[in-house]
Design an enzyme around this catalytic site. Structure first.
Site, PDB file in Angstrom:
ATOM      1  N   ASN A  11       0.949  -1.443  -0.100  1.00 64.53           N
ATOM      2  CA  ASN A  11      -0.165   0.026   0.019  1.00 64.53           C
ATOM      3  C   ASN A  11       0.774   0.882   0.113  1.00 64.53           C
ATOM      4  O   ASN A  11       1.515   1.684   1.160  1.00 64.53           O
ATOM      5  CB  ASN A  11      -0.915  -0.002   1.262  1.00 64.53           C
ATOM      6  CG  ASN A  11      -1.786   1.389   1.389  1.00 64.53           C
ATOM      7  OD1 ASN A  11      -1.740   2.177   0.522  1.00 64.53           O
ATOM      8  ND2 ASN A  11      -2.511   1.392   2.491  1.00 64.53           N
ATOM      9  N   TRP A  12       1.407   1.823  -0.920  1.00 68.67           N
ATOM     10  CA  TRP A  12       2.036   2.836  -1.181  1.00 68.67           C
ATOM     11  C   TRP A  12       1.507   4.190  -0.668  1.00 68.67           C
ATOM     12  O   TRP A  12       2.296   5.332  -0.487  1.00 68.67           O
ATOM     13  CB  TRP A  12       2.336   3.275  -2.883  1.00 68.67           C
ATOM     14  CG  TRP A  12       2.919   1.971  -3.652  1.00 68.67           C
ATOM     15  CD1 TRP A  12       3.459   0.836  -2.785  1.00 68.67           C
ATOM     16  CD2 TRP A  12       3.482   1.849  -4.682  1.00 68.67           C
ATOM     17  NE1 TRP A  12       4.252   0.074  -3.826  1.00 68.67           N
ATOM     18  CE2 TRP A  12       4.190   0.657  -5.062  1.00 68.67           C
ATOM     19  CE3 TRP A  12       3.393   3.038  -5.895  1.00 68.67           C
ATOM     20  CZ2 TRP A  12       4.897   0.286  -6.233  1.00 68.67           C
ATOM     21  CZ3 TRP A  12       4.090   2.752  -7.021  1.00 68.67           C
ATOM     22  CH2 TRP A  12       4.595   1.387  -7.310  1.00 68.67           C
ATOM     23  N   LYS A  13       0.290   4.308  -0.094  1.00 66.24           N
ATOM     24  CA  LYS A  13      -0.397   5.324   0.377  1.00 66.24           C
ATOM     25  C   LYS A  13      -0.187   6.550  -0.693  1.00 66.24           C
ATOM     26  O   LYS A  13      -0.048   6.506  -2.039  1.00 66.24           O
ATOM     27  CB  LYS A  13      -0.004   5.429   1.741  1.00 66.24           C
ATOM     28  CG  LYS A  13      -0.051   4.450   2.635  1.00 66.24           C
ATOM     29  CD  LYS A  13       0.108   4.462   3.915  1.00 66.24           C
ATOM     30  CE  LYS A  13      -0.166   3.287   4.873  1.00 66.24           C
ATOM     31  NZ  LYS A  13       0.005   3.414   6.134  1.00 66.24           N
ATOM     32  N   HIS A  98      -9.317   1.214   5.001  1.00 64.71           N
ATOM     33  CA  HIS A  98      -8.132   1.536   5.642  1.00 64.71           C
ATOM     34  C   HIS A  98      -8.368   2.566   6.867  1.00 64.71           C
ATOM     35  O   HIS A  98      -9.087   3.161   6.812  1.00 64.71           O
ATOM     36  CB  HIS A  98      -7.140   2.053   4.965  1.00 64.71           C
ATOM     37  CG  HIS A  98      -5.922   1.858   5.331  1.00 64.71           C
ATOM     38  ND1 HIS A  98      -5.209   2.800   6.175  1.00 64.71           N
ATOM     39  CD2 HIS A  98      -4.919   0.884   5.131  1.00 64.71           C
ATOM     40  CE1 HIS A  98      -3.956   2.682   6.456  1.00 64.71           C
ATOM     41  NE2 HIS A  98      -3.669   1.553   5.779  1.00 64.71           N
ATOM     42  N   GLU A 100      -6.786   4.934   7.759  1.00 66.32           N
ATOM     43  CA  GLU A 100      -6.574   6.051   7.415  1.00 66.32           C
ATOM     44  C   GLU A 100      -7.700   6.611   6.768  1.00 66.32           C
ATOM     45  O   GLU A 100      -7.998   8.173   6.653  1.00 66.32           O
ATOM     46  CB  GLU A 100      -5.175   6.291   6.607  1.00 66.32           C
ATOM     47  CG  GLU A 100      -4.045   6.083   7.486  1.00 66.32           C
ATOM     48  CD  GLU A 100      -2.682   5.432   6.893  1.00 66.32           C
ATOM     49  OE1 GLU A 100      -2.729   5.539   5.479  1.00 66.32           O
ATOM     50  OE2 GLU A 100      -1.971   5.103   7.425  1.00 66.32           O
ATOM     51  N   GLU A 168      -5.251  -4.795  10.746  1.00 68.36           N
ATOM     52  CA  GLU A 168      -4.199  -3.553  10.843  1.00 68.36           C
ATOM     53  C   GLU A 168      -4.386  -3.131  12.203  1.00 68.36           C
ATOM     54  O   GLU A 168      -5.187  -1.989  11.984  1.00 68.36           O
ATOM     55  CB  GLU A 168      -4.180  -2.625   9.596  1.00 68.36           C
ATOM     56  CG  GLU A 168      -3.803  -3.282   8.309  1.00 68.36           C
ATOM     57  CD  GLU A 168      -3.260  -2.347   7.314  1.00 68.36           C
ATOM     58  OE1 GLU A 168      -2.310  -2.637   6.794  1.00 68.36           O
ATOM     59  OE2 GLU A 168      -3.962  -1.460   7.240  1.00 68.36           O
ATOM     60  N   GLY A 174       2.579   2.533  10.770  1.00 67.66           N
ATOM     61  CA  GLY A 174       3.848   3.527  10.898  1.00 67.66           C
ATOM     62  C   GLY A 174       4.392   3.690  12.183  1.00 67.66           C
ATOM     63  O   GLY A 174       5.263   4.883  12.181  1.00 67.66           O
ATOM     64  N   SER A 206       3.511  -2.027  10.395  1.00 66.45           N
ATOM     65  CA  SER A 206       5.027  -2.054  10.816  1.00 66.45           C
ATOM     66  C   SER A 206       5.666  -3.395  10.321  1.00 66.45           C
ATOM     67  O   SER A 206       6.739  -3.680  10.777  1.00 66.45           O
ATOM     68  CB  SER A 206       5.153  -1.728  12.242  1.00 66.45           C
ATOM     69  OG  SER A 206       4.799  -0.360  12.484  1.00 66.45           O
ATOM     70  N   GLY A 227       2.837  -0.909   4.410  1.00 67.77           N
ATOM     71  CA  GLY A 227       3.143   0.696   3.945  1.00 67.77           C
ATOM     72  C   GLY A 227       4.660   0.792   3.654  1.00 67.77           C
ATOM     73  O   GLY A 227       5.018   0.612   2.553  1.00 67.77           O
ATOM     74  N   GLY A 228       5.206   1.392   4.815  1.00 66.13           N
ATOM     75  CA  GLY A 228       6.427   1.819   4.316  1.00 66.13           C
ATOM     76  C   GLY A 228       7.685   0.878   3.627  1.00 66.13           C
ATOM     77  O   GLY A 228       8.092   1.612   2.744  1.00 66.13           O
TER      78      GLY A 228
HETATM   79  P1  13P Z   1       3.200   0.627   7.643  1.00 69.97           P
HETATM   80  O1  13P Z   1       3.752  -0.697   7.149  1.00 69.97           O
HETATM   81  O2  13P Z   1       4.084   1.736   7.210  1.00 69.97           O
HETATM   82  O3  13P Z   1       3.070   0.402   9.117  1.00 69.97           O
HETATM   83  O4  13P Z   1       1.643   0.654   7.233  1.00 69.97           O
HETATM   84  C1  13P Z   1       0.898  -0.314   7.177  1.00 69.97           C
HETATM   85  C2  13P Z   1      -0.367   0.105   6.369  1.00 69.97           C
HETATM   86  O5  13P Z   1      -1.205   0.972   6.853  1.00 69.97           O
HETATM   87  C3  13P Z   1      -0.631  -0.819   5.129  1.00 69.97           C
HETATM   88  O6  13P Z   1      -1.955  -0.475   4.928  1.00 69.97           O
END
Ligand code: 13P
Length: 244
Positions: A11-13, A98, A100, A168, A174, A206, A227-228
């Site tokens: 997930n590149w956000k 998600h 977010e 999640e 994050g 994470s 994510g990251g």
């Molecule tokens: P991180 O891997 O950056 O913690 O993000 C997880 C996430 O929200 C994937 O959708």
């Protein structure tokens, strides 16, 4: 029961201009072409990059997904993108609900359920995200919260082939914090009892090349939503390799 093939999803956000995104996609596609992955691979770039990333990964076996979709098919919804548009742009998956979106945009379970239904209407696999906040975890309410989200967000017509759950925990996204393996397994086990048999459950929050081996070895974990660490091709690939 058929073995659930693991799914490693990035997930590149809201990250990546064209050059970065295409470069990342090409590097991931290259790994996939020569590396014979032992899992399914998926990248979910920001909407502006869906088409060029789709072109960059074509023929590599890496799947393409959106990060959100609107409930409606089309119409006067400025700024929104429909599931049909994502499908038309080459996506086969879409992330919905998600944290977010739930927290940053006030999305309710009802709205998320309408988005899951929209994904299915368009022929996309929905990756439905659920997870508790830190306060809910500290109160020992994680299973209650996740069950409520699942009950409210999954349409009655769910089948295993069109639904993926991503657990999640909000406090793990994050932050570098990760629940214990036993805690992850316990929540996944509880999720499994209320979703169609055979549907995959990903862990997200994470995940990185260091901790992925332990997480992905858990019997209830069918992959990861990252994510990251998905923004670096080598890290993303290292996580995929942990599925071997
Ligand atoms: P991180 O891997 O950056 O913690 O993000 C997880 C996430 O929200 C994937 O959708």
């Amino acid at each position: 029961m058929a073995l659930r093939r693991k799914l490693i999803a990035g997930n590149w956000k809201m990250n990546g201009l064209r050059a970065d995104g295409i470069g990342l996609a090409r590097a991931i596609a290259e790994h996939a072409r020569i590396g014979n992955p032992a899992c399914d691979l998926l990248v979910c770039p920001p909407a502006t990059l869906v088409v060029p990333v789709g072109e960059a990964i074509a023929g590599s076996g890496v799947a393409l997904g959106g990060q959100d979709c609107a409930p409606a098919e089309k119409g006067a919804f400025t700024g929104d993108i429909s599931a049909e548009m994502l499908k038309d742009a080459g996506c086969s998956y879409v992330i919905v609900g998600h944290s977010e979106r739930r927290h940053g945009h006030g999305e309710s379970d009802d709205e998320v359920r309408a988005k899951v239904a929209a994904a299915w209407r368009a022929g996309l696999v929905a990756i439905l995200c659920v997870g508790e906040t830190r306060a809910e975890r500290e109160a020992g309410r994680e299973v209650v919260v996740v069950n409520r989200q699942l009950a409210g967000s999954i349409p009655g017509t769910a089948t295993a082939d069109k639904l993926v759950i991503a657990y999640e925990p909000v406090w793990a996204i994050g932050t570098g914090l990760v629940p214990t393996p036993a805690d992850v397994n316990a929540v996944h086990h509880s999720i499994r009892s209320v979703i169609p048999q055979g549907a995959r459950i990903l862990y997200g929050g994470s995940v990185n090349p260091k901790n992925c081996g332990e997480l992905l070895s858990l019997d209830e974990v069918d992959g990861a939503l990252i994510g990251g660490a998905s923004l670096k091709a080598d890290d993303f690939w290292a996580i995929a390799e942990a599925c071997r």
